[in-house]
Design an enzyme around this catalytic site. Structure first.
Site, PDB file in Angstrom:
ATOM      1  N   GLU A 221      58.049  25.187  14.149  1.00  0.00           N
ATOM      2  CA  GLU A 221      56.668  24.730  13.995  1.00  0.00           C
ATOM      3  C   GLU A 221      56.380  23.765  15.136  1.00  0.00           C
ATOM      4  OE1 GLU A 221      55.129  26.347  11.946  1.00  0.00           O
ATOM      5  OE2 GLU A 221      56.604  27.037  10.504  1.00  0.00           O
ATOM      6  N   CYS A 255      50.124  17.534  13.627  1.00  0.00           N
ATOM      7  CA  CYS A 255      50.296  18.756  14.419  1.00  0.00           C
ATOM      8  C   CYS A 255      49.128  19.718  14.258  1.00  0.00           C
ATOM      9  CB  CYS A 255      51.612  19.445  14.069  1.00  0.00           C
ATOM     10  SG  CYS A 255      51.728  20.020  12.363  1.00  0.00           S
TER      11      CYS A 255
END
Length: 478
Positions: A221, A255
């Protein structure tokens, strides 16, 4: 002790923990439904019983972190992930019947999920509790042992997690590894059965390279530049409020935070005005406001200032949203929302993931041209679209590729544990959360049980007339 000796010591210690967990796995290679549920209940109990300590630890690591944001983003999100797995793991574990094609009947076909073994989880500093517990929820639901390596930038939280998790599960089942980048490098070289990494693209490449030496499958990720697109039919005020919130929550260190905004050129000034208004309403002050979290460290503060100065020097319009006219000294580690209007691709702010309270705003002539521009860049972890017309939604959703999407809001798709969370291309590979996370950390073993009476012997050598007749039939039915 020299550097080489220290690395060898660290590697030896990590190998010992890994070997211990491998032995645990071999003794119990397929924990029962009740064992897995009990482990998830214990995770939930750890969160609830130690909520205040976890909040204090995260704030200590940041210098200051909004208690309300930590409660929502780390505690509530962790509980949601753990409880979702606990409620559904019994169903996920079941044998999954699949159809058997006509040519293989009357055999029986099914998929049997089974634990992989030892899972490695590397988490970043921005959500040290949530990203740890979300990964653990998937790994423990799947019946695995886990080794967790949190970021060295959150040592207080890491030490607390080590005490809580190892004290309740035992190091042989769940281990928390403390240490710096050297430890992280040694950790990623262990022969895990699966490795989950959340962090930057730069480190993600190093992790993937290290894992490849052991053919360890990885879920990466990695973030990236996630656009917030205001379509011509989009609600400008709503989009601006979401942009301001997404850029200020956790100091923009998210993020999936909107990295930049794209708005119709005729609406540019209105959007800028609405972002300023929304930010001033949400954060009337910044410097001493308990709702405003700190930037994690001075290095990241310096980087954010450099991004702004680079854009200023290259001709962008810079607007600092500072309603109380406060002075921000570097040691304070608070960064006001800063708008960069009309940035160019030569500016660093359009080449790097911002990861802070800076919002580049790009005007576009047509939605088609905006989509074309997004297509030419790396695929983002998230995309946010504000539109009321279905044709505009369809254009953006069908012509862009991203890890996930929220329409007419920002970031909330991540918290739906019924959907996979993951990146694509430069923003990552693989996905987890909920069933997808369970599957990623399981071996979905395909099994075919042959019937007592079947045609398989007719297809064995020596080949002859019977074989040819059977093949002739198979050509028609396959």
């Amino acid at each position: 002790m020299n550097c080489v000796d220290n690395i060898q010591l660290v590697s030896g210690r990590l190998q010992d923990v890994f070997d211990c967990q491998k032995r645990t796995y071999r003794v119990t290679p397929n924990p029962s439904k009740q064992e897995r549920i009990s482990n998830l209940e214990l995770l939930e109990e750890i969160i609830l019983r130690n909520e205040s300590d976890l909040l204090d630890a995260m704030s200590a690591d940041f210098g200051h972190r909004s208690r309300h944001e930590s409660t929502m983003l780390d505690i509530v999100s962790s509980l949601a992930a753990v409880r979702h797995s606990r409620k559904n793991v019994a169903g996920w574990m079941k044998i999954r019947r699949v159809p058997t094609p006509l040519e293989l009947r009357p055999s029986l076909s099914y998929i049997k999920p089974q634990p992989l073994g030892v899972i490695g989880i590397i988490t970043p500093w921005n959500f040290p509790v949530y990203l740890s517990f979300a990964g653990l929820a998937s790994a423990l639901a799947a019946g695995n042992c886990c080794m967790l390596k949190p970021s060295e930038f959150c040592p207080v939280t890491t030490a607390l997690l080590a005490r809580l998790l190892e004290g309740n599960f035992g190091e042989e089942h769940v281990a928390v590894i403390e240490g710096d980048e050297t430890v992280a490098q040694a950790f990623s070289r262990l022969p895990f059965d699966h490795l989950l990494f959340t962090g930057s693209q730069r480190v993600g490449r190093l992790v993937a390279k290290a894992a490849a030496e052991n053919l360890t499958p990885v879920t990466l990720e990695l973030g990236g530049k996630s656009p917030l697109i205001v379509a011509p039919s989009g609600n400008i005020a709503k989009a601006a409020a979401c942009a301001a919130h997404g850029k200020m929550i956790n100091a923009g260190q998210v993020c999936v935070s909107p990295d930049y905004a794209m708005v119709p050129e005729k609406q540019l000034r209105r959007f800028v005005t609405e972002v300023k208004r929304a930010s001033q309403k949400q954060y009337p002050t910044v410097r001493n406001n308990p709702d405003v979290s700190c930037v994690i460290n001075s290095r990241h503060m310096a980087r954010l200032r450099e991004l702004v100065e680079d854009a200023r020097c290259k001709g962008a319009e810079i607007i600092e949203v500072n309603p109380a006219h406060e002075v921000f000294h570097p040691e304070i580690k608070k960064f006001p929302l800063t708008l960069i209007v009309n940035p160019t691709q030569e500016m660093r702010v359009m080449q790097e993931e911002v990861f802070g309270s800076i919002l580049p705003i790009l005007p576009y002539r047509t939605l088609e041209l905006a989509v074309e521009q997004i297509q030419s860049w790396d695929r983002p972890l998230a995309l946010y679209l504000f539109a009321s017309k279905q044709a505009e939604k369809e254009l953006v959703l069908s012509q862009t590729v991203s890890g996930g999407v929220t329409v007419n809001d920002a970031m909330w798709h991540v918290l739906n544990n019924n959907m996979p969370f993951g990146g694509v291309g430069a923003s990552g590979m693989g996905a987890y959360h909920g069933l997808v996370g369970f599957n990623a950390m399981s071996q979905l073993k395909p099994v075919l049980e042959q019937s007592r009476f079947n045609a398989a012997p007719l297809l064995r050598a020596p080949y002859g007339t019977v074989f040819e007749k059977v093949v002739k039939v198979l050509k028609k039915i396959v």
